[in-house]
Design an enzyme around this catalytic site. Structure first.
Site, mmCIF file in Angstrom:
data_model
loop_
_atom_site.group_PDB
_atom_site.id
_atom_site.type_symbol
_atom_site.label_atom_id
_atom_site.label_comp_id
_atom_site.label_asym_id
_atom_site.label_seq_id
_atom_site.Cartn_x
_atom_site.Cartn_y
_atom_site.Cartn_z
ATOM 1 N N GLU A 93 -20.197 10.527 23.506
ATOM 2 C CA GLU A 93 -19.495 9.790 24.588
ATOM 3 C C GLU A 93 -18.759 10.691 25.714
ATOM 4 O OE1 GLU A 93 -18.900 5.348 23.469
ATOM 5 O OE2 GLU A 93 -17.171 6.653 22.944
ATOM 6 N N CYS A 106 -14.303 13.827 31.393
ATOM 7 C CA CYS A 106 -13.840 14.207 29.926
ATOM 8 C C CYS A 106 -14.947 14.579 29.396
ATOM 9 C CB CYS A 106 -13.125 13.109 29.300
ATOM 10 S SG CYS A 106 -12.177 13.271 27.787
ATOM 11 N N CYS A 113 -15.417 14.480 14.701
ATOM 12 C CA CYS A 113 -14.297 15.702 14.314
ATOM 13 C C CYS A 113 -13.963 15.711 13.081
ATOM 14 C CB CYS A 113 -13.090 15.166 15.519
ATOM 15 S SG CYS A 113 -11.978 16.447 15.594
ATOM 16 N N CYS A 117 -7.041 13.060 12.566
ATOM 17 C CA CYS A 117 -5.814 12.780 13.124
ATOM 18 C C CYS A 117 -5.815 11.301 13.227
ATOM 19 C CB CYS A 117 -5.599 13.165 14.780
ATOM 20 S SG CYS A 117 -5.823 15.035 14.923
ATOM 21 N N CYS A 120 -6.682 8.683 16.306
ATOM 22 C CA CYS A 120 -7.754 9.169 17.097
ATOM 23 C C CYS A 120 -9.138 8.369 16.348
ATOM 24 C CB CYS A 120 -8.125 10.417 17.147
ATOM 25 S SG CYS A 120 -9.351 11.073 18.209
ATOM 26 N N GLY A 158 -14.241 15.479 19.325
ATOM 27 C CA GLY A 158 -14.251 16.675 18.756
ATOM 28 C C GLY A 158 -13.057 17.785 19.345
ATOM 29 N N GLU A 159 -12.862 18.667 18.381
ATOM 30 C CA GLU A 159 -11.856 19.858 18.886
ATOM 31 C C GLU A 159 -12.759 21.095 19.383
ATOM 32 O OE1 GLU A 159 -9.608 22.611 19.461
ATOM 33 O OE2 GLU A 159 -8.589 20.656 18.463
ATOM 34 N N SER A 190 -8.372 20.934 25.749
ATOM 35 C CA SER A 190 -7.491 20.649 25.067
ATOM 36 C C SER A 190 -7.624 20.825 23.491
ATOM 37 C CB SER A 190 -7.370 19.136 25.277
ATOM 38 O OG SER A 190 -6.309 18.312 24.402
ATOM 39 N N SER A 212 -2.409 19.272 21.878
ATOM 40 C CA SER A 212 -1.771 18.081 21.375
ATOM 41 C C SER A 212 -0.701 18.154 20.454
ATOM 42 C CB SER A 212 -3.015 17.618 20.771
ATOM 43 O OG SER A 212 -4.017 17.228 21.829
ATOM 44 N N LEU A 213 0.536 17.785 20.887
ATOM 45 C CA LEU A 213 1.815 18.092 20.089
ATOM 46 C C LEU A 213 2.307 16.768 19.283
ATOM 47 C CD1 LEU A 213 4.187 19.735 19.282
ATOM 48 C CD2 LEU A 213 5.272 19.044 21.334
ATOM 49 N N HIS A 214 2.416 15.839 19.913
ATOM 50 C CA HIS A 214 2.856 14.588 19.409
ATOM 51 C C HIS A 214 4.233 14.356 18.555
ATOM 52 C CE1 HIS A 214 -0.846 13.976 21.368
ATOM 53 N NE2 HIS A 214 -1.753 14.372 20.354
ATOM 54 N N HIS A 288 -3.097 3.861 22.443
ATOM 55 C CA HIS A 288 -4.280 3.063 22.527
ATOM 56 C C HIS A 288 -4.478 2.324 21.121
ATOM 57 C CE1 HIS A 288 -4.659 5.275 26.083
ATOM 58 N NE2 HIS A 288 -4.503 4.082 26.798
ATOM 59 N N CYS A 331 -7.571 7.741 26.334
ATOM 60 C CA CYS A 331 -7.360 8.547 25.245
ATOM 61 C C CYS A 331 -7.473 8.251 23.899
ATOM 62 C CB CYS A 331 -5.908 9.276 25.419
ATOM 63 S SG CYS A 331 -5.462 10.802 24.510
#
Length: 359
Positions: A93, A106, A113, A117, A120, A158-159, A190, A212-214, A288, A331
């Site tokens: 997608e 995007c 992936c 995480c 995700c 994906g990464e 990212s 991506s920290l979080h 989300h 996201c």
């Protein structure tokens, strides 16, 4: 049946080498690149300044490699999500995000992936394979209003650093003078921080970077981002410090806020300490709700207080507007599991049930 090569995804040097092996004149390579990357032709027959004989030779060995999306969904906010089928038969997608005078795409780099995480949906799919350079570029060339794109972010499925070679080749073709000749400043990558590949990206590219920290705390970050065990965020931060982020190249940190997990001012203070001295932006992101995760979104008021605290410490800190949530384009929501079970309605029902229980 002889497998044909895709022209979309080949560098000028690769095109040149290939056509010379088939007896075509060298100057034809530049013509082909011009048709594929600048004029955006989708068939060899459309390359009208190449002789019919040479086009026939090309058609025996090549195809442009453009594939249209098999499905397009449009959100109430104008965001569009496109579904593409890959050569392997899997699905990916991409998301088109219109905003004022910008149109940002995007882009996905993998089918699923490996990083798993907890927040995700792509990670819940597991890893199904890397996208080729052709499949990456096809998203950019075949989405609606492709010629009006102003920015690209590798923030889809994906990464990106886990598919380093193909992603970097796509960036090379986007920025090449025989390609779209885009400035690298129109491209953002990212990553969750795969240190060896991140080092290469920093040295081999001048594109923007989003990390991506979080969570500013390693022990906590490990609980929802397994990559922290292999590549601790402290190591990522130390890798970033020597680079110059004060000019055109931009560094930003993505911070999804989870209710009761990482959203108090204690975490804002720790985040300010962790990023002290770095010329960077902090993007706060609403979580989300997704199936298979117990995480909940922080309240708007909490996010505003968190933002205001970081702003008071001198950081450029924004709350990112959610786009396309109603079509699972926001996201962390990209997933094509519905293609195997044909039942996105059940998925939506799970989300609605979670949201009801949280309210």
């Amino acid at each position: 049946m002889i497998s044909k090569h895709y022209l979309l995804g080949m560098t000028l040097a690769e095109i040149t080498e290939a056509i010379l092996s088939f007896g075509l004149p060298k100057f034809t390579a530049k013509q082909i690149a011009d048709w594929v990357y600048i004029k955006r032709v989708d068939s060899i027959d459309g390359m009208t300044n190449i002789s019919l004989r040479n086009r026939d030779v090309l058609k025996k060995h090549f195809q442009v490699g453009r594939v249209q999306p098999v499905d397009i969904q449009t959100s109430v906010d104008g965001t569009q999500k496109m579904l593409f089928q890959t050569v392997s038969g899997a699905f990916i997608e991409s998301v088109n995000i219109p905003e004022d005078d910008r149109l940002t795409l995007c882009v996905s780099s993998q089918i699923g992936c490996k990083m798993n995480c907890d927040f995700c949906m792509t990670g819940k799919m597991g890893f199904k394979g890397n996208l080729s350079t052709n499949e990456i570029l096809n998203q950019i060339y075949s989405v609606p209003n492709a010629d009006k794109l102003t920015n690209i972010v590798f923030m889809g499925m994906g990464e990106p650093l886990d598919n380093y070679d193909n992603v970097m080749k796509a960036i090379e073709l986007l920025t090449a003078d025989y390609g779209l000749a885009w400035s690298p400043k129109r491209i953002t990558l990212s990553t969750i921080g795969i240190v060896p590949k991140l080092k290469r990206f920093l040295d081999e590219s001048t594109c923007h970077l989003a990390v991506s920290l979080h969570s500013p705390l390693s022990v906590q970050r490990q609980t929802f981002m397994p990559v922290e065990k292999a590549y601790p965020m402290n190591d990522v931060i130390e890798l970033l410090r020597p680079y110059d982020w004060s000019r055109q190249r931009r560094l930003s940190f993505e911070y999804i806020m989870f209710d009761g997990i990482n959203d108090s001012l204690i975490y804002a203070r720790e985040l300010a300490k962790l990023l002290s001295g770095l010329d960077c932006r902090i993007n706060l992101i609403r979580f989300h709700v997704i199936p298979q995760s117990e995480l909940k979104p922080a309240s708007d008021g909490t996010m505003i207080r968190f933002r205001d605290f970081l702003s008071s410490k001198g950081f450029i800190c924004t709350i990112r507007a959610s786009r396309g949530e109603d079509i699972f384009a926001a996201c962390g929501m990209l997933s094509t599991e519905k293609q195997s079970n044909g039942n996105r309605s059940e998925e939506m029902a799970q989300v609605n049930k979670i949201e009801t229980n949280n309210n």
